[in-house]
Design a protein around this motif. Structure first.
Motif, PDB file in Angstrom:
ATOM      1  N   LYS A 145       0.806  -1.227   0.000  1.00  0.00           N
ATOM      2  CA  LYS A 145       0.000   0.000   0.000  1.00  0.00           C
ATOM      3  C   LYS A 145       0.841   1.279   0.000  1.00  0.00           C
ATOM      4  O   LYS A 145       0.391   2.330   0.454  1.00  0.00           O
ATOM      5  CB  LYS A 145      -0.980   0.009   1.184  1.00  0.00           C
ATOM      6  N   ASP A 146       2.061   1.180  -0.550  1.00  0.00           N
ATOM      7  CA  ASP A 146       2.864   2.382  -0.753  1.00  0.00           C
ATOM      8  C   ASP A 146       2.547   2.891  -2.159  1.00  0.00           C
ATOM      9  O   ASP A 146       3.356   2.805  -3.086  1.00  0.00           O
ATOM     10  CB  ASP A 146       4.353   2.069  -0.604  1.00  0.00           C
ATOM     11  N   TYR A 147       1.346   3.447  -2.309  1.00  0.00           N
ATOM     12  CA  TYR A 147       0.848   3.810  -3.639  1.00  0.00           C
ATOM     13  C   TYR A 147       1.646   4.931  -4.320  1.00  0.00           C
ATOM     14  O   TYR A 147       1.893   4.844  -5.530  1.00  0.00           O
ATOM     15  CB  TYR A 147      -0.627   4.178  -3.557  1.00  0.00           C
ATOM     16  N   PRO A 148       2.079   5.977  -3.590  1.00  0.00           N
ATOM     17  CA  PRO A 148       2.866   7.013  -4.283  1.00  0.00           C
ATOM     18  C   PRO A 148       4.151   6.471  -4.898  1.00  0.00           C
ATOM     19  O   PRO A 148       4.485   6.779  -6.041  1.00  0.00           O
ATOM     20  CB  PRO A 148       3.152   8.031  -3.174  1.00  0.00           C
ATOM     21  N   GLU A 149       4.900   5.637  -4.139  1.00  0.00           N
ATOM     22  CA  GLU A 149       6.133   5.073  -4.684  1.00  0.00           C
ATOM     23  C   GLU A 149       5.828   4.106  -5.825  1.00  0.00           C
ATOM     24  O   GLU A 149       6.548   4.056  -6.826  1.00  0.00           O
ATOM     25  CB  GLU A 149       6.917   4.358  -3.584  1.00  0.00           C
ATOM     26  N   ASP A 181       0.501  14.649  -5.143  1.00  0.00           N
ATOM     27  CA  ASP A 181       0.506  16.101  -5.303  1.00  0.00           C
ATOM     28  C   ASP A 181       1.924  16.587  -5.523  1.00  0.00           C
ATOM     29  O   ASP A 181       2.891  15.948  -5.102  1.00  0.00           O
ATOM     30  CB  ASP A 181      -0.089  16.761  -4.057  1.00  0.00           C
ATOM     31  N   GLN A 182       2.035  17.757  -6.151  1.00  0.00           N
ATOM     32  CA  GLN A 182       3.354  18.311  -6.408  1.00  0.00           C
ATOM     33  C   GLN A 182       3.288  19.831  -6.486  1.00  0.00           C
ATOM     34  O   GLN A 182       2.296  20.404  -6.928  1.00  0.00           O
ATOM     35  CB  GLN A 182       3.936  17.743  -7.711  1.00  0.00           C
ATOM     36  N   ILE A 183       4.352  20.458  -6.016  1.00  0.00           N
ATOM     37  CA  ILE A 183       4.521  21.907  -6.131  1.00  0.00           C
ATOM     38  C   ILE A 183       5.789  22.151  -6.944  1.00  0.00           C
ATOM     39  O   ILE A 183       6.828  21.530  -6.689  1.00  0.00           O
ATOM     40  CB  ILE A 183       4.619  22.577  -4.760  1.00  0.00           C
ATOM     41  N   THR A 184       5.694  23.046  -7.919  1.00  0.00           N
ATOM     42  CA  THR A 184       6.817  23.313  -8.814  1.00  0.00           C
ATOM     43  C   THR A 184       7.138  24.800  -8.822  1.00  0.00           C
ATOM     44  O   THR A 184       6.237  25.639  -8.931  1.00  0.00           O
ATOM     45  CB  THR A 184       6.485  22.864 -10.251  1.00  0.00           C
ATOM     46  N   VAL A 385      11.432  12.273  -3.770  1.00  0.00           N
ATOM     47  CA  VAL A 385      10.300  13.208  -3.848  1.00  0.00           C
ATOM     48  C   VAL A 385      10.706  14.592  -4.360  1.00  0.00           C
ATOM     49  O   VAL A 385       9.868  15.484  -4.467  1.00  0.00           O
ATOM     50  CB  VAL A 385       9.603  13.348  -2.481  1.00  0.00           C
ATOM     51  N   ASN A 386      11.986  14.803  -4.671  1.00  0.00           N
ATOM     52  CA  ASN A 386      12.462  16.090  -5.171  1.00  0.00           C
ATOM     53  C   ASN A 386      13.016  15.918  -6.580  1.00  0.00           C
ATOM     54  O   ASN A 386      13.737  14.952  -6.857  1.00  0.00           O
ATOM     55  CB  ASN A 386      13.568  16.653  -4.271  1.00  0.00           C
ATOM     56  N   GLN A 415      10.929  20.766  -8.101  1.00  0.00           N
ATOM     57  CA  GLN A 415       9.606  20.185  -7.862  1.00  0.00           C
ATOM     58  C   GLN A 415       9.645  19.316  -6.605  1.00  0.00           C
ATOM     59  O   GLN A 415      10.564  18.531  -6.414  1.00  0.00           O
ATOM     60  CB  GLN A 415       9.162  19.337  -9.050  1.00  0.00           C
ATOM     61  N   ARG A 416       8.627  19.489  -5.765  1.00  0.00           N
ATOM     62  CA  ARG A 416       8.493  18.690  -4.544  1.00  0.00           C
ATOM     63  C   ARG A 416       7.204  17.895  -4.638  1.00  0.00           C
ATOM     64  O   ARG A 416       6.119  18.456  -4.888  1.00  0.00           O
ATOM     65  CB  ARG A 416       8.446  19.607  -3.328  1.00  0.00           C
TER      66      ARG A 416
END
Length: 418
Positions: A145-149, A181-184, A385-386, A415-416
């Motif tokens: 259940k480590d869906y982001p990775e 989600d991500q911030i750039t 994540v970066n 990007q984070r």
């Protein structure tokens, strides 16, 4: 009567003993063959166990025999004994692929995907970028259940192996659960040499933006605010962008933007492209762009690309219909991927201006003459994540009544993801 019984008993004992002695005289290879037959065809696990143990008495360092013994233990729910046999093999040769695969399978049989993941990671140390192990890892990450990775990894796999049917099926499963989600943040600097007019030469351009993206099971949606200082003035532009997935083969690009600060930005901009993942690792797209300055500009675009090993090749054109002629630009890009889809080096050569570039404001000038450009990008993922991207561009164009002008631009993007 008693004598008949003794004769029968003697015959039975000599027959059994003869059979045992005969098997003892069999070669290790023949014992191994018979043990495999008993395991996989006859499903006679006690006989398979006896045969492979007899073979190992003769060749105790034989890795395939010991792996088969581990398989028999696994099939008879003796998992600890199975692990012990695999540990012996891996102690002698940590890179033994068959043993690593069986250990992964063993931990899955024990319903322990986290333990399986640890052995997949060990396998990837010896076989980095291996298609089979990357896919196993994506599955294990999904199972824990480590869906982001899992989402990041399955996208990397599809970049390298875009036509792997298992990867496509797993990607559909992962996208159902993954939300990333991500911030750039980005900044670009543009320098114009002295062959341009003073308004350009004396006031370099500065362009920055901040964007927020949300990834869903249907694709990513991005909101962006752009800031620019050019022509001696500053302005803002807002954009919305999305990459909706239509099917495993098709996805699209949609963009709309607005600014009240002409000519720093076009008042309106919009874009749409349809992308297709084709057989044999090919891809293609068709689309259009719309820019509204003092008048409307329509641009049509098409590209064809090919993945080959760690490389991606792409040829793109933009066509701008005019009153008397057709303006066109071409760009050929070569990209080399390192570890992931975010780790790469790209070099592009071409001619003309793209409406997807920050210098696209120049499309509002009179008909462009001949131009040449070279772009370089370097991207690296840091701590999963970066993402850091560095860019550089050399652009040279002919000008009416002036010598050719040269532009240099440099950019950085961070990007984070969370």
């Amino acid at each position: 009567m008693k004598s008949h019984f003794l004769v029968f008993l003697f015959f039975l004992l000599t027959t059994v003993a003869g059979g045992v002695l005969a098997q003892a005289e069999l070669s290790p290879a023949e014992l191994f063959r018979r043990a495999r037959l008993a395991t996989f065809v006859q499903k006679d696990y006690p006989e398979a166990l006896r045969l492979v143990q007899l073979a190992l008495q003769k060749t105790p360092d034989n890795a395939p025999m010991r792996i088969l013994l581990s398989r028999v233990y696994m099939l008879t729910n003796k998992r600890e004994e199975a692990r012990e046999e695999l540990d012996i093999v891996l102690k002698r040769n940590p890179q033994n692929r068959e043993a690593l695969n069986q250990y992964i399978e063993l931990e899955y049989a024990a319903t322990d995907p986290a333990a399986a993941l640890s052995y997949i990671n060990k396998a990837l140390e010896f076989y980095p970028q291996d298609e089979e192990y990357m896919l196993k890892k994506a599955q294990a990450l999904y199972d824990v259940k480590d869906y982001p990775e899992a989402f990041i990894l399955i996208n990397d796999i599809l970049v390298r192996y875009p036509h792997n049917p298992e990867a496509k099926a797993l990607a559909t499963q992962i996208r159902t659960f993954a939300s990333l989600d991500q911030i750039t943040l980005s900044y670009d600097f543009f320098y114009f040499n002295k062959n341009y007019n003073s308004a350009l030469n004396e006031t370099p351009w500065h362009i920055a933006n901040i964007a927020y993206g949300h990834r869903t099971n249907r694709g990513i949606v991005i909101g962006r605010v752009n800031y620019a200082n050019r022509f001696g003035s500053s302005g803002l532009q807002v954009e919305a962008e999305a990459y909706p997935r239509i099917s495993p083969r098709f996805y699209s690009y949609v963009n709309v933007g607005y600014s009240g600060n002409e000519p720093i930005f076009p008042r309106f901009r919009a874009g749409y492209s349809l992308y297709a993942n084709l057989p044999q690792s090919y891809e293609a797209d068709l689309g259009l762009r719309y820019l509204r300055f003092s008048s409307a500009t329509w641009i049509y675009t098409a590209s064809a690309g090919k993945y080959f090993s760690n490389y991606w090749f792409n040829l793109r054109t933009y066509l701008v219909p005019g009153i008397q002629s057709l303006s066109h630009s071409y760009t050929f890009t070569t990209r080399y991927y390192f570890d992931t889809a975010d780790d790469f080096l790209s070099v592009a050569i071409g001619s003309g201006i793209s409406p997807d570039e920050n210098r696209s404001i120049l499309l509002d000038r009179p008909q462009q003459l001949s131009s040449r450009k070279v772009d370089v990008w370097y991207s690296s993922r840091i701590n999963k994540v970066n993402v850091l991207l560095l860019t550089g561009t050399w652009f040279n164009e002919a000008q009416p009544d002036r010598a050719r002008g040269t532009q240099l631009s440099f950019g950085i993007m961070y990007q984070r993801r969370f």
